[in-house]
Design a protein around this motif. Sequence first.
Motif, PDB file in Angstrom:
ATOM      1  N   SER A 151      10.115 -73.468  26.123  1.00  0.00           N
ATOM      2  CA  SER A 151      10.034 -73.620  24.681  1.00  0.00           C
ATOM      3  C   SER A 151       9.329 -74.924  24.298  1.00  0.00           C
ATOM      4  CB  SER A 151      11.452 -73.620  24.111  1.00  0.00           C
ATOM      5  OG  SER A 151      11.412 -74.046  22.791  1.00  0.00           O
ATOM      6  N   GLN A 152       8.550 -74.816  23.220  1.00  0.00           N
ATOM      7  CA  GLN A 152       7.849 -76.010  22.729  1.00  0.00           C
ATOM      8  C   GLN A 152       8.647 -76.669  21.582  1.00  0.00           C
ATOM      9  OE1 GLN A 152       4.618 -77.116  23.914  1.00  0.00           O
ATOM     10  NE2 GLN A 152       5.447 -75.841  25.536  1.00  0.00           N
ATOM     11  N   PHE A 153       9.874 -76.214  21.405  1.00  0.00           N
ATOM     12  CA  PHE A 153      10.664 -76.623  20.247  1.00  0.00           C
ATOM     13  C   PHE A 153      10.757 -78.142  20.076  1.00  0.00           C
ATOM     14  CE2 PHE A 153      14.653 -77.279  17.936  1.00  0.00           C
ATOM     15  CZ  PHE A 153      14.419 -76.470  16.854  1.00  0.00           C
ATOM     16  N   SER A 161       8.730 -80.415  21.493  1.00  0.00           N
ATOM     17  CA  SER A 161       7.561 -81.171  21.900  1.00  0.00           C
ATOM     18  C   SER A 161       6.654 -81.575  20.733  1.00  0.00           C
ATOM     19  CB  SER A 161       6.729 -80.351  22.900  1.00  0.00           C
ATOM     20  OG  SER A 161       6.255 -79.203  22.250  1.00  0.00           O
ATOM     21  N   THR A 162       7.015 -81.176  19.508  1.00  0.00           N
ATOM     22  CA  THR A 162       6.133 -81.494  18.380  1.00  0.00           C
ATOM     23  C   THR A 162       6.211 -82.973  17.990  1.00  0.00           C
ATOM     24  OG1 THR A 162       7.885 -80.765  16.939  1.00  0.00           O
ATOM     25  CG2 THR A 162       6.101 -79.205  17.372  1.00  0.00           C
ATOM     26  N   LEU A 163       7.297 -83.645  18.352  1.00  0.00           N
ATOM     27  CA  LEU A 163       7.420 -85.075  18.048  1.00  0.00           C
ATOM     28  C   LEU A 163       7.120 -85.847  19.329  1.00  0.00           C
ATOM     29  CD1 LEU A 163       8.351 -87.085  15.799  1.00  0.00           C
ATOM     30  CD2 LEU A 163      10.590 -87.006  16.903  1.00  0.00           C
ATOM     31  N   ARG A 175      13.097 -70.372  18.286  1.00  0.00           N
ATOM     32  CA  ARG A 175      12.874 -71.092  19.541  1.00  0.00           C
ATOM     33  C   ARG A 175      11.398 -71.076  19.957  1.00  0.00           C
ATOM     34  NH1 ARG A 175      15.887 -67.807  24.213  1.00  0.00           N
ATOM     35  NH2 ARG A 175      17.566 -69.085  23.404  1.00  0.00           N
ATOM     36  N   THR A 186       8.990 -71.233  17.698  1.00  0.00           N
ATOM     37  CA  THR A 186       8.204 -71.784  16.588  1.00  0.00           C
ATOM     38  C   THR A 186       7.842 -73.239  16.882  1.00  0.00           C
ATOM     39  OG1 THR A 186       9.411 -70.378  15.079  1.00  0.00           O
ATOM     40  CG2 THR A 186       8.189 -72.202  14.104  1.00  0.00           C
ATOM     41  N   LYS A 187       6.563 -73.557  16.664  1.00  0.00           N
ATOM     42  CA  LYS A 187       6.147 -74.943  16.837  1.00  0.00           C
ATOM     43  C   LYS A 187       6.379 -75.690  15.530  1.00  0.00           C
ATOM     44  CE  LYS A 187       2.562 -74.148  20.255  1.00  0.00           C
ATOM     45  NZ  LYS A 187       1.110 -74.160  20.512  1.00  0.00           N
ATOM     46  N   LEU A 188       7.196 -76.719  15.602  1.00  0.00           N
ATOM     47  CA  LEU A 188       7.504 -77.469  14.375  1.00  0.00           C
ATOM     48  C   LEU A 188       6.703 -78.764  14.320  1.00  0.00           C
ATOM     49  CD1 LEU A 188      11.381 -77.074  14.159  1.00  0.00           C
ATOM     50  CD2 LEU A 188       9.646 -75.820  12.889  1.00  0.00           C
ATOM     51  N   LYS A 189       6.205 -79.072  13.141  1.00  0.00           N
ATOM     52  CA  LYS A 189       5.516 -80.342  12.909  1.00  0.00           C
ATOM     53  C   LYS A 189       6.544 -81.377  12.442  1.00  0.00           C
ATOM     54  CE  LYS A 189       1.149 -78.834  13.252  1.00  0.00           C
ATOM     55  NZ  LYS A 189       0.185 -79.338  14.240  1.00  0.00           N
ATOM     56  N   TRP A 204      10.613 -81.242  10.101  1.00  0.00           N
ATOM     57  CA  TRP A 204      11.893 -81.944  10.270  1.00  0.00           C
ATOM     58  C   TRP A 204      12.283 -82.664   8.973  1.00  0.00           C
ATOM     59  CZ3 TRP A 204      14.934 -80.907  14.176  1.00  0.00           C
ATOM     60  CH2 TRP A 204      14.352 -80.372  15.344  1.00  0.00           C
TER      61      TRP A 204
END
Lengths: 490, 88
Positions: free
Chosen positions: A2-4, A6-8, B22, B24-27, B31
Amino acid sequence: MSQFHSTLSRRDFMKGLGLIGAGVGAATAVSPAFHDLDEMASTPSARINMPWWVKQVDEPTTPIDWNVLPTLGTACDDNNGVVPNIRTRAEYQKVMLDYTMKQYPDWDKGPTLTGVPGPSPDLNYPDYVGDIKDNALCVGATLCNAGLFPTEVIQATGGKYTTIQDRPQGWRCVKPVEQRGGTKWQGTPEEALKVVRAAARFYGFDDVTAIPVDDKFLKVMWGQKRMLRMATPTKFEFGDVDDFVCTPEIQPMSKIVIPKRVKWFLQFSSRQLGEVTKHGVGTCQNAGQLYTYVNWIRTVKTIQEFLWGLGYISLDNINGRFAPTGATGIMAGAGELARWGAVMTPKYGIMVRVMHGVLTDLPLEQSSPINFGGREFCKTCGICAEACPMDAIQKGEPSWEVNHKWDNPGYLHWRNDRSKCGHCPVCQPVCPFNAMDKSFIHELVKGTVSTTPIFNSFFTGMDKNFNYGRKPPAEWWESEQPVGGFDSSV
Amino acid sequence: MLYWIGLVIGIAIAVGAYRLNRNTKLKWYDWLFGLAIIVSLAAGVQHYNGSVSGFENSAAWKGLALFGGLAAVLALVDWQLIARRKKA
C-alpha cells in the motif's frame, strides 16, 4: 504494498515538525513562566479566580477624570435622592403592555403584583409578569425581599426595625471573639483575601476582590447620600472612633462616623438567576431579579457576620449606601463598566445583581482593575440599547457630558437616561456576554474579544443570528432547571 | 457509556475508511482536509451538547448546522479532489 503512508515524505514530515516546534517555542516565549505550582497558584489571576483571557491593568477601562471628582462629594438629593421618571405610571404601563403584546400576542398578563416589594404600588397601574405560574414565582420571592421583614414582625418591633439592612455595621449576632475565648484572626493581606474569598463563595458571592480606601476611593465615596426611602441623607466621616458610630443607632441615620483604621473595601458580586431572567416578560423585572434581591442582601449581611466572627468590623454598601457600585466594581477589578450602565463581569456578563461590598478594618491584598475587552465590545454592540423599549440606554459613543443633576460627572461613559428606565425585563437578558453555556465557542469568542476588537461586530451579528438572549416565558416551565437556578459549573 | 459507544463507532469508522481507501494515494492537503473535517465535526457536537445543557436549543442547532455543514462541504471537496485525481 500500500502507498497509503508514502504521500508524506520524511523531508516534509521534518519540515512540519520544525514548524510545530517554532510555534510551540513562540507560544512559550509569550506565555507566563512559573517555576512551580505554588508560584502559579499565587499569581494574581489565580487569586481572583478569573478566566485566562482576563488582563489585569493599572486603571479601569472606563476613563476617569480624577481631577473633577470631589473628595467625599454629595450625592444629588433632588426628589429625595430618587431619580424621577419622566413617564407617568399609566404611560409606562401602556408602553410595556404594548411592547409585550406585540412580541407575544397571546400573552396572559395574569394577576397583578400588588403588594410585592419592588414592583408598582399603584393600584390603578400595577405590574404584570404573566400568567398565574409566572406571577406565583414572583410572589414566592416576596418573603424577605430586599431584606424586608414581614409586616407583622415590623409592627411587633413598633416600627423600630423594618429590614435586615437596618444595621449597616452588621447585626453581630454573637459576642466579640475575645469574649468567646479566642483572639482575632491574623494573617497576611494575601491570606486574608483568600480566606474571605473562600467564605464569600461559600455564602454565594463571586468576584471577591479588594481595594484600599485611598484618595481615589474617597473621590468616588459619598460624603453625603440619601438611602432609598429614607427621610434624611446620611453623612459619612472618618474619625478617631473604635467602632462605627451611627446616629441615630437605627435607620434613618443622619450620620455615620467610620473608624480611621477601616482602610479596605471588600468587593463581591452575585450572579442573577439567568434562565428565569431570560424568560421574563411583563411590565417589571421578574422572579430572577426579585429572588436575587432576597439572596444578595442576606449574603452581604452574612459576610459581615463572618468578618465579625474573625474579629473585624465592617460597613455595608448595600444599594450604594456610601459609594456608587459601578465605580467600586471596576476599581476593584470585578468587571468593566458596560453600556447598560452597570458592571459587566467576565464570567457572567451583566447577569449579576449589583456589585456589593463592605468597608472593613481587615487588611486585604489589593486587586487591580481588569480588561477583557468588554467595554470595547459595547462600543460596537449596542444590542441592549436597541432592545430598550423606553429608549433609556444611549446609543452611539460614550460621553463626558452630564445631562442630568443626578448623573455623576468625571467619567467617559454612555449617558443613559435613568428617568426613562422603568426597570423592565428587557435589557439585562440580551447582553451577548451573558452567554455561559458549556459550548467551547464562548471561551473562543471571549478570548478573541479580549485580544482584539476587530471581530466584535461579527460576534454581535452571530449573537443575534444564534438567538441568544430573551426566550418565550412558557419554555422555562418545560425545562429541568439546575438546583438553585443556575449551573455553578459554568 | 456514551464514551465507549463513541469510541467503538470511531474505531469502526476508522477501520472502514482505511479498508476502503487503502489503495488511495493521499496528498498532504488531504490530511489537512481530514483534520479540518474532524475538528469541525467535534466542534459541532461539543457546541450542540454544551448549548443544550445551557438551555440554548436554538443556538445548539444552528451551531451544529454551521460546523457540521462546514465539515460536509470540506468532505465533499476533498472527496472530489481524490476522485478526480484517481480519474486523471
